[in-house]
Design a protein around this motif. Structure first.
Motif, PDB file in Angstrom:
ATOM      1  N   LEU A  23     -31.519  -0.230   5.315  1.00  0.00           N
ATOM      2  CA  LEU A  23     -32.234   1.153   5.864  1.00  0.00           C
ATOM      3  C   LEU A  23     -32.125   1.713   4.498  1.00  0.00           C
ATOM      4  CD1 LEU A  23     -33.039   2.969   8.017  1.00  0.00           C
ATOM      5  CD2 LEU A  23     -30.430   3.950   8.109  1.00  0.00           C
ATOM      6  N   TRP A  24     -33.589   2.070   4.142  1.00  0.00           N
ATOM      7  CA  TRP A  24     -33.938   3.040   2.919  1.00  0.00           C
ATOM      8  C   TRP A  24     -34.852   4.180   3.176  1.00  0.00           C
ATOM      9  CZ3 TRP A  24     -35.966  -2.108   3.651  1.00  0.00           C
ATOM     10  CH2 TRP A  24     -37.489  -1.786   3.593  1.00  0.00           C
ATOM     11  N   ILE A  25     -35.022   5.010   2.299  1.00  0.00           N
ATOM     12  CA  ILE A  25     -35.873   6.340   2.436  1.00  0.00           C
ATOM     13  C   ILE A  25     -36.544   6.309   1.063  1.00  0.00           C
ATOM     14  CG2 ILE A  25     -34.361   7.876   1.599  1.00  0.00           C
ATOM     15  CD1 ILE A  25     -35.571  10.150   3.578  1.00  0.00           C
ATOM     16  N   GLU A  26     -37.975   6.534   1.100  1.00  0.00           N
ATOM     17  CA  GLU A  26     -38.643   6.491  -0.115  1.00  0.00           C
ATOM     18  C   GLU A  26     -39.118   8.152  -0.425  1.00  0.00           C
ATOM     19  OE1 GLU A  26     -42.110   4.257  -0.541  1.00  0.00           O
ATOM     20  OE2 GLU A  26     -41.593   3.041   1.014  1.00  0.00           O
ATOM     21  N   GLU A  27     -39.058   8.501  -1.752  1.00  0.00           N
ATOM     22  CA  GLU A  27     -38.960   9.925  -2.290  1.00  0.00           C
ATOM     23  C   GLU A  27     -40.330  10.570  -1.752  1.00  0.00           C
ATOM     24  OE1 GLU A  27     -37.699  10.138  -6.068  1.00  0.00           O
ATOM     25  OE2 GLU A  27     -35.562   9.672  -5.562  1.00  0.00           O
ATOM     26  N   VAL A  28     -41.343   9.859  -1.724  1.00  0.00           N
ATOM     27  CA  VAL A  28     -42.680  10.341  -1.822  1.00  0.00           C
ATOM     28  C   VAL A  28     -43.096  10.490  -0.082  1.00  0.00           C
ATOM     29  CG1 VAL A  28     -45.431   9.769  -1.886  1.00  0.00           C
ATOM     30  CG2 VAL A  28     -43.585   9.265  -3.606  1.00  0.00           C
ATOM     31  N   ALA A  29     -42.800   9.566   0.779  1.00  0.00           N
ATOM     32  CA  ALA A  29     -43.241   9.589   2.011  1.00  0.00           C
ATOM     33  C   ALA A  29     -42.148  10.585   2.958  1.00  0.00           C
ATOM     34  CB  ALA A  29     -43.492   8.282   2.763  1.00  0.00           C
ATOM     35  N   HIS A  30     -40.921  10.316   2.312  1.00  0.00           N
ATOM     36  CA  HIS A  30     -39.834  11.039   2.977  1.00  0.00           C
ATOM     37  C   HIS A  30     -39.558  10.433   4.408  1.00  0.00           C
ATOM     38  CE1 HIS A  30     -39.130  14.013  -0.029  1.00  0.00           C
ATOM     39  NE2 HIS A  30     -40.210  14.366  -0.153  1.00  0.00           N
ATOM     40  N   GLU A  31     -39.814   9.146   4.505  1.00  0.00           N
ATOM     41  CA  GLU A  31     -39.405   8.239   5.787  1.00  0.00           C
ATOM     42  C   GLU A  31     -38.411   7.240   5.539  1.00  0.00           C
ATOM     43  OE1 GLU A  31     -43.250   6.923   6.874  1.00  0.00           O
ATOM     44  OE2 GLU A  31     -44.099   8.845   7.507  1.00  0.00           O
ATOM     45  N   ASN A  32     -37.710   7.176   6.699  1.00  0.00           N
ATOM     46  CA  ASN A  32     -36.741   6.065   6.881  1.00  0.00           C
ATOM     47  C   ASN A  32     -37.401   4.790   7.309  1.00  0.00           C
ATOM     48  OD1 ASN A  32     -34.878   8.045   6.077  1.00  0.00           O
ATOM     49  ND2 ASN A  32     -34.045   8.166   7.870  1.00  0.00           N
ATOM     50  N   THR A  33     -36.866   3.849   6.407  1.00  0.00           N
ATOM     51  CA  THR A  33     -37.865   2.407   6.719  1.00  0.00           C
ATOM     52  C   THR A  33     -36.609   1.337   6.939  1.00  0.00           C
ATOM     53  OG1 THR A  33     -39.570   2.761   5.629  1.00  0.00           O
ATOM     54  CG2 THR A  33     -39.095   0.378   6.056  1.00  0.00           C
ATOM     55  N   SER A  34     -36.619   0.683   8.256  1.00  0.00           N
ATOM     56  CA  SER A  34     -35.351  -0.233   8.610  1.00  0.00           C
ATOM     57  C   SER A  34     -36.147  -1.731   8.242  1.00  0.00           C
ATOM     58  CB  SER A  34     -34.912  -0.031  10.048  1.00  0.00           C
ATOM     59  OG  SER A  34     -33.926  -0.876  10.464  1.00  0.00           O
ATOM     60  N   TYR A  35     -35.206  -2.624   7.947  1.00  0.00           N
ATOM     61  CA  TYR A  35     -35.804  -3.954   7.565  1.00  0.00           C
ATOM     62  C   TYR A  35     -34.620  -5.058   8.033  1.00  0.00           C
ATOM     63  CZ  TYR A  35     -37.611  -8.079   5.564  1.00  0.00           C
ATOM     64  OH  TYR A  35     -38.289  -9.442   5.234  1.00  0.00           O
ATOM     65  N   LYS A  36     -34.869  -6.031   8.875  1.00  0.00           N
ATOM     66  CA  LYS A  36     -34.077  -7.042   9.419  1.00  0.00           C
ATOM     67  C   LYS A  36     -34.511  -8.460   8.916  1.00  0.00           C
ATOM     68  CE  LYS A  36     -31.832  -6.627  12.802  1.00  0.00           C
ATOM     69  NZ  LYS A  36     -31.305  -6.593  14.597  1.00  0.00           N
ATOM     70  N   VAL A  37     -33.799  -9.130   8.458  1.00  0.00           N
ATOM     71  CA  VAL A  37     -34.277 -10.745   8.155  1.00  0.00           C
ATOM     72  C   VAL A  37     -32.972 -11.617   8.352  1.00  0.00           C
ATOM     73  CG1 VAL A  37     -33.094 -10.455   5.767  1.00  0.00           C
ATOM     74  CG2 VAL A  37     -34.862 -12.086   6.089  1.00  0.00           C
ATOM     75  N   LEU A  38     -33.407 -12.602   9.198  1.00  0.00           N
ATOM     76  CA  LEU A  38     -32.474 -13.844   9.240  1.00  0.00           C
ATOM     77  C   LEU A  38     -32.834 -15.038   8.443  1.00  0.00           C
ATOM     78  CD1 LEU A  38     -32.887 -13.535  13.408  1.00  0.00           C
ATOM     79  CD2 LEU A  38     -31.137 -12.563  11.829  1.00  0.00           C
ATOM     80  N   PHE A  39     -31.874 -15.666   8.125  1.00  0.00           N
ATOM     81  CA  PHE A  39     -32.475 -16.732   7.139  1.00  0.00           C
ATOM     82  C   PHE A  39     -31.319 -17.918   7.284  1.00  0.00           C
ATOM     83  CE2 PHE A  39     -32.494 -18.890   3.087  1.00  0.00           C
ATOM     84  CZ  PHE A  39     -33.574 -18.907   2.589  1.00  0.00           C
ATOM     85  N   PRO A  40     -31.927 -18.843   8.233  1.00  0.00           N
ATOM     86  CA  PRO A  40     -30.918 -20.128   8.408  1.00  0.00           C
ATOM     87  C   PRO A  40     -31.118 -20.820   7.205  1.00  0.00           C
ATOM     88  CG  PRO A  40     -32.729 -19.745  10.097  1.00  0.00           C
ATOM     89  CD  PRO A  40     -33.023 -18.773   8.812  1.00  0.00           C
ATOM     90  N   ILE A  41     -29.672 -21.519   6.868  1.00  0.00           N
ATOM     91  CA  ILE A  41     -29.305 -22.121   5.833  1.00  0.00           C
ATOM     92  C   ILE A  41     -28.619 -23.633   6.042  1.00  0.00           C
ATOM     93  CG2 ILE A  41     -28.029 -22.185   3.529  1.00  0.00           C
ATOM     94  CD1 ILE A  41     -28.223 -19.110   3.518  1.00  0.00           C
ATOM     95  N   THR A  42     -29.073 -24.607   5.418  1.00  0.00           N
ATOM     96  CA  THR A  42     -28.492 -25.782   5.980  1.00  0.00           C
ATOM     97  C   THR A  42     -27.854 -26.379   4.444  1.00  0.00           C
ATOM     98  OG1 THR A  42     -29.512 -26.204   8.130  1.00  0.00           O
ATOM     99  CG2 THR A  42     -28.534 -28.161   6.788  1.00  0.00           C
ATOM    100  N   THR A  43     -26.985 -26.859   4.114  1.00  0.00           N
ATOM    101  CA  THR A  43     -26.590 -27.566   2.811  1.00  0.00           C
ATOM    102  C   THR A  43     -27.148 -28.847   2.947  1.00  0.00           C
ATOM    103  OG1 THR A  43     -24.600 -28.441   3.687  1.00  0.00           O
ATOM    104  CG2 THR A  43     -24.421 -26.405   2.735  1.00  0.00           C
ATOM    105  N   PRO A  44     -27.385 -29.458   1.571  1.00  0.00           N
ATOM    106  CA  PRO A  44     -27.863 -30.589   1.182  1.00  0.00           C
ATOM    107  C   PRO A  44     -26.503 -31.653   1.734  1.00  0.00           C
ATOM    108  CG  PRO A  44     -27.768 -29.532  -0.732  1.00  0.00           C
ATOM    109  CD  PRO A  44     -27.185 -28.343   0.195  1.00  0.00           C
TER     110      PRO A  44
END
Length: 620
Positions: free
Chosen positions: A82-103
């Motif tokens: 969750l972050w806010i940009e100084e120009v737009a003064h808007e909050n932005t939420s971002y979610k990422v799911l990243f499956p990982i399998t070892t060698p």
């Protein structure tokens, strides 16, 4: 993960407000992350997540490549920003799911051989463990040089194949036991070296679920054993005990020991076992519950102890040894106070006998004590149906121990036995002699057995605290301090007799400087039952009346003496005087003379009669 994500950011002027981590789209708090050893690091350019391979939240999967076993670890972490940009003064939420399998990680299975080598070949077992595997691996079959067996067939053959899991329930191993004696084991004897080699070749057939991917693992294990000299067992008996020695020669003990019907455990060994370099000796009393009574003979009991050495894997008998001995024991005793005792013993040939049901001639007189092996009777010559008759100058008392008739019939019907449980007890008295006879009557052997019994009367001497004779000094009070001419109040008591027809008489009492009753110097206090006429401070005899403590006054004598010192002996607090007495036990109903005429009676013209005597030393 880059901290600045294009094209989500319109400029470089932004403020990161929140960073969350999770697993499988579920946020984790700080405590959960610490418990799983997860970590999140935010730098100027990146957000870095570290997760240990094998941590909670992921899972291992088995794989086969070129018949080799591999595993991978899979986990699906999540980042939520969750972050806010100084120009737009808007909050932005971002979610990422990243499956990982070892060698794939190689995890070659290992066969561990736990075969114990401290046993003889015919009784040894290969103990093998194959592992480790993930939980998605199953064992299907095992191929031996001569056959292929499924797991069920292996267990039916006695190989005891088991699946064992790790404490955290994430890994498994397969355990198996194969006896050296099974035909799948190859044996090679090398006589010149004095050894035998046992070899086991096998191929494990395994499969990975759910894709049902098969693979195998082969192994060859062997064991080289020295030729073993079988153990030997020997034994002997002394007057009280069995002594059985087990010699296991050139090997450590490879067996368990069965003594009677009980296994030789640690507690048993601590009490009865003595160990040597290559042997150990078991010492047990003849009356131990581990032994059995074979028979009862004249003044003896024949007892037997059985010992077996067993294979701990199949309980087969390696060695059996039995030792039977006759122990000289007095089962019947007669006492001069008119008391009779008898011990009835349950023998091996009468397994259904309950000794507690035995009675004397009077069925109301049961045993004083009984258990599953003994019955002990204690009675007087004028009770429990005891009969008396005179034969010349001998007075004979007789009684009989047996089962009540209704129990005898019931027992014979249950055990198909014709034994009659009868023990005839007899006491014979003649002048100056007490003799004990016991007769055991059996249906197939009517010869009587005679045995001699002896008894002991208990007498104690105590120092009273005052002339009331109500309280007495205890053992820890001695030595008791007294000044010259202070009175000493002594009481002498016959403690074990309940016969009102016997009496205790003080024959001689004297004092010495030490515990030795025969030491010198010596000063006589009582001579031939009377005061010492040469004593300027003579003893005083006190009468004894019946009360709550004294049941039979004739069993008690009391006298008062006065503290003195020996000539030339300095009277100091550390000085000590010891008092000794000889007593006589008399028939109170027939005072025929001598000491039995009574305490301090003029005996010059009395003729000594029939007397039962005992002597005791009491030191004060």
């Amino acid at each position: 993960m880059p901290k600045h994500i294009d094209p989500l950011f319109s400029s470089d002027a932004f403020t990161m407000l929140e960073v969350y981590m999770g697993i499988d789209a579920k946020r984790l708090d700080t405590e959960e992350m610490a418990a799983r050893n997860y970590s999140v690091l935010v730098t100027e350019a990146h957000i870095i997540v570290e997760i240990p391979v094998g941590a909670v939240g992921g899972y291992f999967k088995s794989h086969i490549q070129d018949d080799q076993y591999f595993v991978t670890y899979t986990i699906e972490p999540m980042l939520e920003l969750l972050w806010i940009e100084e120009v737009a003064h808007e909050n932005t939420s971002y979610k990422v799911l990243f499956p990982i399998t070892t060698p794939p990680m190689a995890r070659p299975p290992q066969v561990r051989n736990y075969t114990p080598l401290d046993t003889v070949p015919e009784q040894a077992v290969f103990v093998l463990e194959l592992g480790t595997f993930n939980l998605d691996v199953e064992l299907l079959n095992i191929t031996f040089p001569t056959m292929v067996l499924t797991v069920a067939e292996c267990n039916a053959r006695g190989f005891n194949v088991q699946e064992q899991r790790s404490p955290d329930n994430t890994l498994k191993t397969f355990r198996m036991e194969v006896p050296f004696s099974d035909p799948v084991v190859f044996k090679e004897r090398r006589a010149e070296q004095g050894v035998t080699t046992f070899t086991l070749q096998l191929i494990y057939g395994l499969v990975i679920f759910p894709e049902y991917a098969p693979f195998s693992h082969s192994a060859v294990v062997d064991a080289v054993l020295l030729d073993i000299v079988p153990p030997s067992v020997t034994g002997y008996c002394d007057q009280e005990n069995f002594h059985i020695t087990v010699d296991y020669r050139n090997q450590e003990p490879f067996f368990v020991v069965l003594v009677g019907k009980r296994l030789l455990n640690h507690e048993f060994a601590q009490q009865y076992l003595t160990e040597g370099d290559t042997d150990f000796t078991i010492t047990l009393p003849f009356s131990s519950p581990d032994a059995v009574f074979e028979s009862v003979h004249s003044s003896a009991v024949r007892s037997r102890l059985d010992v077996a050495l067993l294979n701990p894997y199949n309980n087969m008998t390696i060695k059996y040894f039995s030792l039977a001995c006759s122990f000289l024991k007095t089962l019947t005793e007669c006492f001069s106070n008119g008391t009779m005792t008898a011990l009835a013993v349950k023998v091996e040939s009468a397994p259904g006998l309950n000794p507690g049901q035995l009675t004397l001639s009077d069925p109301a007189c049961g045993p004083t004590y009984s258990d599953d092996r003994f019955a002990y009777f204690h009675f007087t010559v004028n009770s429990c149906g005891t009969t008396r008759k005179f034969i010349n100058n001998v007075m004979l008392y007789e009684n009989e121990i047996s089962l009540p008739d209704e129990l005898e019939v019931k027992l014979n019907a249950t055990t198909s036995s014709e034994e009659e449980y009868q023990l005839k007890v007899s006491c014979s008295y003649v002048a100056n002699i007490t003799r004990t006879l016991a007769f055991l009557t059996r249906p197939r052997d009517n010869e009587p057995f005679a045995e001699t019994g002896t008894g002991r009367l208990m007498v104690r001497m105590r120092l009273a605290q005052d002339a009331s004779y109500n309280t007495f000094h205890q053992e820890e009070d001695y030595p008791v301090v007294r000044y010259l001419r202070q009175p000493l109040h002594f009481e002498v008591e016959l403690t074990t007799s309940s016969d009102p027809k016997v009496a205790l008489v003080l024959d001689h009492c004297w004092a010495t400087l030490n515990e030795d009753r025969d030491s010198r110097p010596r000063w006589n206090l009582i001579i031939n039952g009377c005061e010492n006429p040469e004593d300027p401070y003579r003893v005083v005899f006190h009468p004894v009346e019946a009360d709550a403590r004294v049941r039979f006054p004739p069993h008690v004598k009391r006298f008062e003496a006065y503290m003195f010192s020996f000539a030339g002996d300095a009277v100091e607090p550390s000085g000590q005087v010891f008092v000794h007495c000889d007593v006589v036990i008399c028939d109170a109903s027939s005072p025929t003379g001598g000491p039995c005429s009574g305490q301090c009676v003029n005996q010059d013209n009395l003729k000594r009669g029939i007397v039962l005597t005992c002597q005791i030393k009491c030191s004060i």
